[in-house]
Motif scaffolding. Structure first.
Motif, PDB file in Angstrom:
ATOM      1  N   TYR A   1     -12.920   0.983 -12.371  1.00 20.58           N
ATOM      2  CA  TYR A   1     -11.851  -0.008 -12.221  1.00 20.58           C
ATOM      3  C   TYR A   1     -12.025  -0.794 -10.921  1.00 20.58           C
ATOM      4  O   TYR A   1     -11.924  -2.027 -10.890  1.00 20.58           O
ATOM      5  CB  TYR A   1     -10.528   0.740 -12.231  1.00 20.58           C
ATOM      6  CG  TYR A   1      -9.305  -0.100 -12.491  1.00 20.58           C
ATOM      7  CD1 TYR A   1      -9.178  -0.878 -13.627  1.00 20.58           C
ATOM      8  CD2 TYR A   1      -8.228  -0.073 -11.596  1.00 20.58           C
ATOM      9  CE1 TYR A   1      -8.036  -1.619 -13.869  1.00 20.58           C
ATOM     10  CE2 TYR A   1      -7.077  -0.810 -11.831  1.00 20.58           C
ATOM     11  CZ  TYR A   1      -6.991  -1.582 -12.969  1.00 20.58           C
ATOM     12  OH  TYR A   1      -5.867  -2.317 -13.209  1.00 20.58           O
ATOM     13  N   ASN A   2     -12.308  -0.087  -9.828  1.00 19.39           N
ATOM     14  CA  ASN A   2     -12.474  -0.736  -8.525  1.00 19.39           C
ATOM     15  C   ASN A   2     -13.716  -1.623  -8.477  1.00 19.39           C
ATOM     16  O   ASN A   2     -13.678  -2.766  -7.999  1.00 19.39           O
ATOM     17  CB  ASN A   2     -12.571   0.320  -7.420  1.00 19.39           C
ATOM     18  CG  ASN A   2     -11.277   1.073  -7.218  1.00 19.39           C
ATOM     19  OD1 ASN A   2     -10.202   0.545  -7.447  1.00 19.39           O
ATOM     20  ND2 ASN A   2     -11.378   2.334  -6.816  1.00 19.39           N
TER      21      ASN A   2
ATOM     22  N   ALA B   1     -11.198   5.422 -12.351  1.00 19.86           N
ATOM     23  CA  ALA B   1     -10.763   4.697 -11.154  1.00 19.86           C
ATOM     24  C   ALA B   1     -11.941   4.017 -10.458  1.00 19.86           C
ATOM     25  O   ALA B   1     -11.830   2.873 -10.003  1.00 19.86           O
ATOM     26  CB  ALA B   1     -10.060   5.648 -10.194  1.00 19.86           C
TER      27      ALA B   1
ATOM     28  N   SER C   1      -8.571  -6.414  -4.081  1.00 19.43           N
ATOM     29  CA  SER C   1      -9.437  -7.427  -4.707  1.00 19.43           C
ATOM     30  C   SER C   1      -8.616  -8.567  -5.279  1.00 19.43           C
ATOM     31  O   SER C   1      -9.091  -9.711  -5.365  1.00 19.43           O
ATOM     32  CB  SER C   1     -10.288  -6.792  -5.813  1.00 19.43           C
ATOM     33  OG  SER C   1      -9.511  -6.525  -6.977  1.00 19.43           O
TER      34      SER C   1
ATOM     35  N   GLN D   1      -6.444   6.302  -5.949  1.00 18.92           N
ATOM     36  CA  GLN D   1      -7.873   6.003  -6.132  1.00 18.92           C
ATOM     37  C   GLN D   1      -8.137   4.536  -6.454  1.00 18.92           C
ATOM     38  O   GLN D   1      -9.255   4.057  -6.246  1.00 18.92           O
ATOM     39  CB  GLN D   1      -8.439   6.898  -7.253  1.00 18.92           C
ATOM     40  CG  GLN D   1      -8.476   8.378  -6.884  1.00 18.92           C
ATOM     41  CD  GLN D   1      -8.793   9.263  -8.084  1.00 18.92           C
ATOM     42  OE1 GLN D   1      -8.641   8.849  -9.246  1.00 18.92           O
ATOM     43  NE2 GLN D   1      -9.214  10.490  -7.823  1.00 18.92           N
ATOM     44  N   VAL D   2      -7.124   3.801  -6.945  1.00 20.74           N
ATOM     45  CA  VAL D   2      -7.350   2.399  -7.318  1.00 20.74           C
ATOM     46  C   VAL D   2      -6.774   1.423  -6.290  1.00 20.74           C
ATOM     47  O   VAL D   2      -6.615   0.233  -6.582  1.00 20.74           O
ATOM     48  CB  VAL D   2      -6.764   2.084  -8.717  1.00 20.74           C
ATOM     49  CG1 VAL D   2      -7.465   2.913  -9.785  1.00 20.74           C
ATOM     50  CG2 VAL D   2      -5.257   2.314  -8.761  1.00 20.74           C
TER      51      VAL D   2
ATOM     52  N   TYR E   1       1.499   2.733  -3.344  1.00 17.80           N
ATOM     53  CA  TYR E   1       0.373   3.441  -3.946  1.00 17.80           C
ATOM     54  C   TYR E   1       0.247   4.849  -3.364  1.00 17.80           C
ATOM     55  O   TYR E   1       0.019   5.820  -4.092  1.00 17.80           O
ATOM     56  CB  TYR E   1      -0.924   2.668  -3.703  1.00 17.80           C
ATOM     57  CG  TYR E   1      -1.158   1.531  -4.674  1.00 17.80           C
ATOM     58  CD1 TYR E   1      -2.253   1.552  -5.529  1.00 17.80           C
ATOM     59  CD2 TYR E   1      -0.306   0.439  -4.734  1.00 17.80           C
ATOM     60  CE1 TYR E   1      -2.495   0.507  -6.416  1.00 17.80           C
ATOM     61  CE2 TYR E   1      -0.526  -0.600  -5.612  1.00 17.80           C
ATOM     62  CZ  TYR E   1      -1.616  -0.571  -6.454  1.00 17.80           C
ATOM     63  OH  TYR E   1      -1.840  -1.595  -7.331  1.00 17.80           O
TER      64      TYR E   1
ATOM     65  N   SER F   1       0.799  -1.238   0.000  1.00 15.31           N
ATOM     66  CA  SER F   1       0.000   0.000   0.000  1.00 15.31           C
ATOM     67  C   SER F   1       0.827   1.283   0.000  1.00 15.31           C
ATOM     68  O   SER F   1       0.453   2.244  -0.693  1.00 15.31           O
ATOM     69  CB  SER F   1      -0.957  -0.001   1.194  1.00 15.31           C
ATOM     70  OG  SER F   1      -1.922  -1.019   1.060  1.00 15.31           O
TER      71      SER F   1
ATOM     72  N   HIS G   1     -17.954  -2.971 -17.073  1.00 20.61           N
ATOM     73  CA  HIS G   1     -16.908  -1.959 -16.963  1.00 20.61           C
ATOM     74  C   HIS G   1     -17.006  -0.933 -18.089  1.00 20.61           C
ATOM     75  O   HIS G   1     -16.867   0.282 -17.843  1.00 20.61           O
ATOM     76  CB  HIS G   1     -15.537  -2.647 -17.009  1.00 20.61           C
ATOM     77  CG  HIS G   1     -14.389  -1.714 -16.789  1.00 20.61           C
ATOM     78  ND1 HIS G   1     -14.142  -1.108 -15.582  1.00 20.61           N
ATOM     79  CD2 HIS G   1     -13.413  -1.275 -17.647  1.00 20.61           C
ATOM     80  CE1 HIS G   1     -13.068  -0.337 -15.686  1.00 20.61           C
ATOM     81  NE2 HIS G   1     -12.599  -0.425 -16.923  1.00 20.61           N
TER      82      HIS G   1
ATOM     83  N   PRO H   1      -8.357   0.111  -3.743  1.00 21.23           N
ATOM     84  CA  PRO H   1      -9.294  -1.013  -3.535  1.00 21.23           C
ATOM     85  C   PRO H   1      -9.132  -2.132  -4.557  1.00 21.23           C
ATOM     86  O   PRO H   1      -9.312  -3.310  -4.228  1.00 21.23           O
ATOM     87  CB  PRO H   1     -10.666  -0.344  -3.656  1.00 21.23           C
ATOM     88  CG  PRO H   1     -10.432   1.075  -3.239  1.00 21.23           C
ATOM     89  CD  PRO H   1      -9.067   1.408  -3.766  1.00 21.23           C
ATOM     90  N   GLN H   2      -8.778  -1.783  -5.795  1.00 22.01           N
ATOM     91  CA  GLN H   2      -8.581  -2.822  -6.812  1.00 22.01           C
ATOM     92  C   GLN H   2      -7.459  -3.753  -6.424  1.00 22.01           C
ATOM     93  O   GLN H   2      -7.531  -4.968  -6.645  1.00 22.01           O
ATOM     94  CB  GLN H   2      -8.302  -2.158  -8.165  1.00 22.01           C
ATOM     95  CG  GLN H   2      -8.144  -3.132  -9.314  1.00 22.01           C
ATOM     96  CD  GLN H   2      -6.696  -3.584  -9.531  1.00 22.01           C
ATOM     97  OE1 GLN H   2      -5.764  -2.971  -8.992  1.00 22.01           O
ATOM     98  NE2 GLN H   2      -6.505  -4.632 -10.312  1.00 22.01           N
TER      99      GLN H   2
ATOM    100  N   TRP I   1     -13.644  -5.867  -7.908  1.00 24.89           N
ATOM    101  CA  TRP I   1     -14.285  -6.537  -6.776  1.00 24.89           C
ATOM    102  C   TRP I   1     -15.465  -7.397  -7.219  1.00 24.89           C
ATOM    103  O   TRP I   1     -15.754  -8.426  -6.614  1.00 24.89           O
ATOM    104  CB  TRP I   1     -14.722  -5.513  -5.734  1.00 24.89           C
ATOM    105  CG  TRP I   1     -13.630  -5.228  -4.753  1.00 24.89           C
ATOM    106  CD1 TRP I   1     -12.818  -4.143  -4.698  1.00 24.89           C
ATOM    107  CD2 TRP I   1     -13.202  -6.099  -3.697  1.00 24.89           C
ATOM    108  NE1 TRP I   1     -11.908  -4.266  -3.683  1.00 24.89           N
ATOM    109  CE2 TRP I   1     -12.124  -5.451  -3.046  1.00 24.89           C
ATOM    110  CE3 TRP I   1     -13.617  -7.347  -3.240  1.00 24.89           C
ATOM    111  CZ2 TRP I   1     -11.466  -6.030  -1.959  1.00 24.89           C
ATOM    112  CZ3 TRP I   1     -12.959  -7.917  -2.162  1.00 24.89           C
ATOM    113  CH2 TRP I   1     -11.895  -7.268  -1.527  1.00 24.89           C
TER     114      TRP I   1
END
Length: 525
Positions: A243-244, A240, A190, A183-184, A157, A154, A221, A186-187, A248
């Motif tokens: 994408y997330n 973003a 996943s 912003q990504v 990022y 993390s 998407h 969370p992706q 998920w």
């Protein structure tokens, strides 16, 4: 001692199209008569034998590879369509998002994919050996390890902007790329669910559901990108968000299927998932290093390009080519995943000849596909960049690089994917380290900056490293003793697999830990 499955002569079975059987069967058949009760392929002695095995193995391979490749292409399409929609906002936005997805996101993608790929060895061989109940335990261990890994990744990022500036990226590109990267996040998390569940399903050849989930996610998407960017005008923030949500959606859909429809391999949460996490992590890291060294290699090429004159055009044109190359690469990741399943299943089932023939047939077919795709790129070299950008200058730059893209696609096609299925992760990691980072990158730097070839020079260096890696892997497969690989797989499953679950738990766990170390670090002869 040679395995009896391999045979030496009189005991080998023949195809129904052999001369002896032709008298009884006037119309030759492509159906194979099994050599023995274990179902290994017969030895190839005639052209009819080769033809029969080719068609039989091709049907088995593509029954697995087709859905896996389609699923991976759909997943990669989520990345690609994100670039496509953002590219029509502007060149800076295209370069920024390309840097974010190609450098930061690819860093985590490669590492987590590699760690999750440890399951291709363990789950594939366990399934081949009939130890299906262990698959769910392996997957849960992988979930735990990958989630912890995400927390360690993390900071990469969160501090993407200063990192990219430190690597020499232009300030406006680095600022926008850093914002998009945060912003990504969370992706990224996943993937800790997505990759282990993929390997769990692939090892059992339950790949059809993955294809349907991938297709649904891709369509969703694209719809979200249209509304978030074109209708609502949210720009890169909308990209973003889409994408997330898509990432998920894929991960959770696979979990729902496993819990609801994989009762044989999923027996619920198990406390064994918390046992021997460190040895399991070591195997996962060995797999991660092998795959990451290749994925990060392409990432580094993008970073080096950012130091050239006119970095917006240089990075943008190379990113478009890498995007197209990525589409082909994702398809071959699907094929490689399928051959990994075939090899690990056959080794677990003690079928050395089937494992060997699977690899040979896959490499031949993959090479033909690579040549076809290269031809398509060369024919459309002046036009395919229109999909990604409206800039005529960017389109000309992409057309200039098309011939290098074609060569790279052929090389990617013949890189064999047997290493994971056979448990060779550590050896291939050393090969990748030497070919890419001792040969490819220094040569690319020299050609790109010292001979004024620019992007072309960097890419030519990359091609040289990839060529060397491919030749070494092909030679390694040529010299492989498949009987010995079967013996090693058998020992691995005896230690890992639950053949003695009635034993004292501490003793069993000790065996499993010992086997982990063996899989990760045992030298191959």
């Amino acid at each position: 001692m040679e395995s009896p499955l391999m045979g030496n002569g009189a005991g080998d079975a023949t195809c129904l199209s052999s001369p002896e059987s032709a008298e009884l069967h006037p119309a030759p058949s492509l159906v194979l008569v099994p050599e023995d009760e274990d179902g290994d392929y017969p030895a190839v002695r005639t052209f009819d034998d080769a033809k029969s095995i080719f068609w039989l193995e091709s049907s088995r391979l593509w029954a697995i590879a087709g859905p896996i490749a389609f699923n991976i292409l759909c997943n990669y399409g989520i990345n690609s369509f994100t670039n496509i929609f953002v590219g029509h906002i502007g060149d800076v936005e295209l370069s920024a998002v390309a840097i974010s997805l190609s450098v930061i996101a690819n860093f985590s993608f490669g590492f987590l994919l590699g760690m999750g790929s440890a399951l291709e060895t363990l789950c594939g061989q366990a399934y081949g050996a009939g130890q299906i109940s262990m698959l769910g335990v392996y997957m849960q261990r992988s979930w735990l390890i990958l989630f912890v890994t995400c927390f360690f990744i993390s900071p990469l990022y969160m501090f993407a902007t200063p990192i990219l500036k430190l690597l020499g990226q232009e300030a406006d590109i680095a600022e926008l790329a850093g914002t998009f990267t945060i912003q990504v996040i969370p992706q990224m998390f996943s993937l800790a669910i997505n990759f282990p569940t993929q390997k769990f399903l692939q090892s059992q050849s339950k790949v059809g559901i993955m294809a349907w989930i991938g297709l649904a996610a891709l369509i969703l998407h694209i719809v979200m990108l249209y509304f978030f960017i074109e209708v609502f005008g949210w720009g890169t923030a909308g990209a973003a968000a889409a994408y997330n949500i898509s990432a998920w959606g894929i991960a959770l859909a696979q979990v729902v299927y496993i819990v609801g429809w994989c009762k044989d391999a999923w027996t619920g949460l198990s406390r064994l998932a918390f046992h021997d996490l460190w040895p399991f992590a070591r195997l996962s890291v060995a797999s991660a290093v092998m795959i990451c060294l290749e994925i990060w290699y392409f990432m580094t090429i993008i970073v080096l390009t950012g130091h050239l004159a006119d970095p917006v055009i240089a990075v943008g044109s190379l990113s478009i080519c890498m995007n197209v190359n990525g589409w082909e690469g994702m398809m071959f990741i699907g094929i490689n995943a399928a051959i990994s399943v075939r090899v690990s299943n056959e080794l677990g089932s003690a079928h050395p000849r089937a494992a060997k023939y699977s690899v040979i047939i896959t490499i031949c077919q993959s090479f033909c596909i690579g040549v076809l795709l290269m031809s398509i790129i060369m024919v459309t070299r002046n036009h395919f960049a229109v999909i990604f950008t409206d800039s005529h200058e960017m389109q000309r730059a992409v057309a200039h690089l098309a011939y290098l893209l074609g060569i790279t696609m052929v090389l990617n096609s013949v890189q064999p994917g047997v290493a994971v299925g056979g448990g060779w992760q550590a050896v291939v990691a050393y090969i990748n380290l030497f070919c890419y980072y001792v040969v490819g990158l220094p040569l690319g730097f020299l050609l790109g900056y010292k001979t004024h070839l620019g992007v072309e020079g960097i890419w030519i260096g990359m091609i040289c490293g990839t060529t060397l890696q491919t030749l070494i892997l092909v030679l390694m497969i040529y010299k492989t003793n498949w009987n010995k690989e079967v013996e090693q797989a058998s020992e691995r499953m005896k230690s890992w697999g639950g053949q003695s679950w009635g034993e004292d738990e501490a003793s069993q766990e000790e065996k499993m830990a010992h086997s982990m170390v063996m899989v990760s670090f045992e030298p191959r002869e």
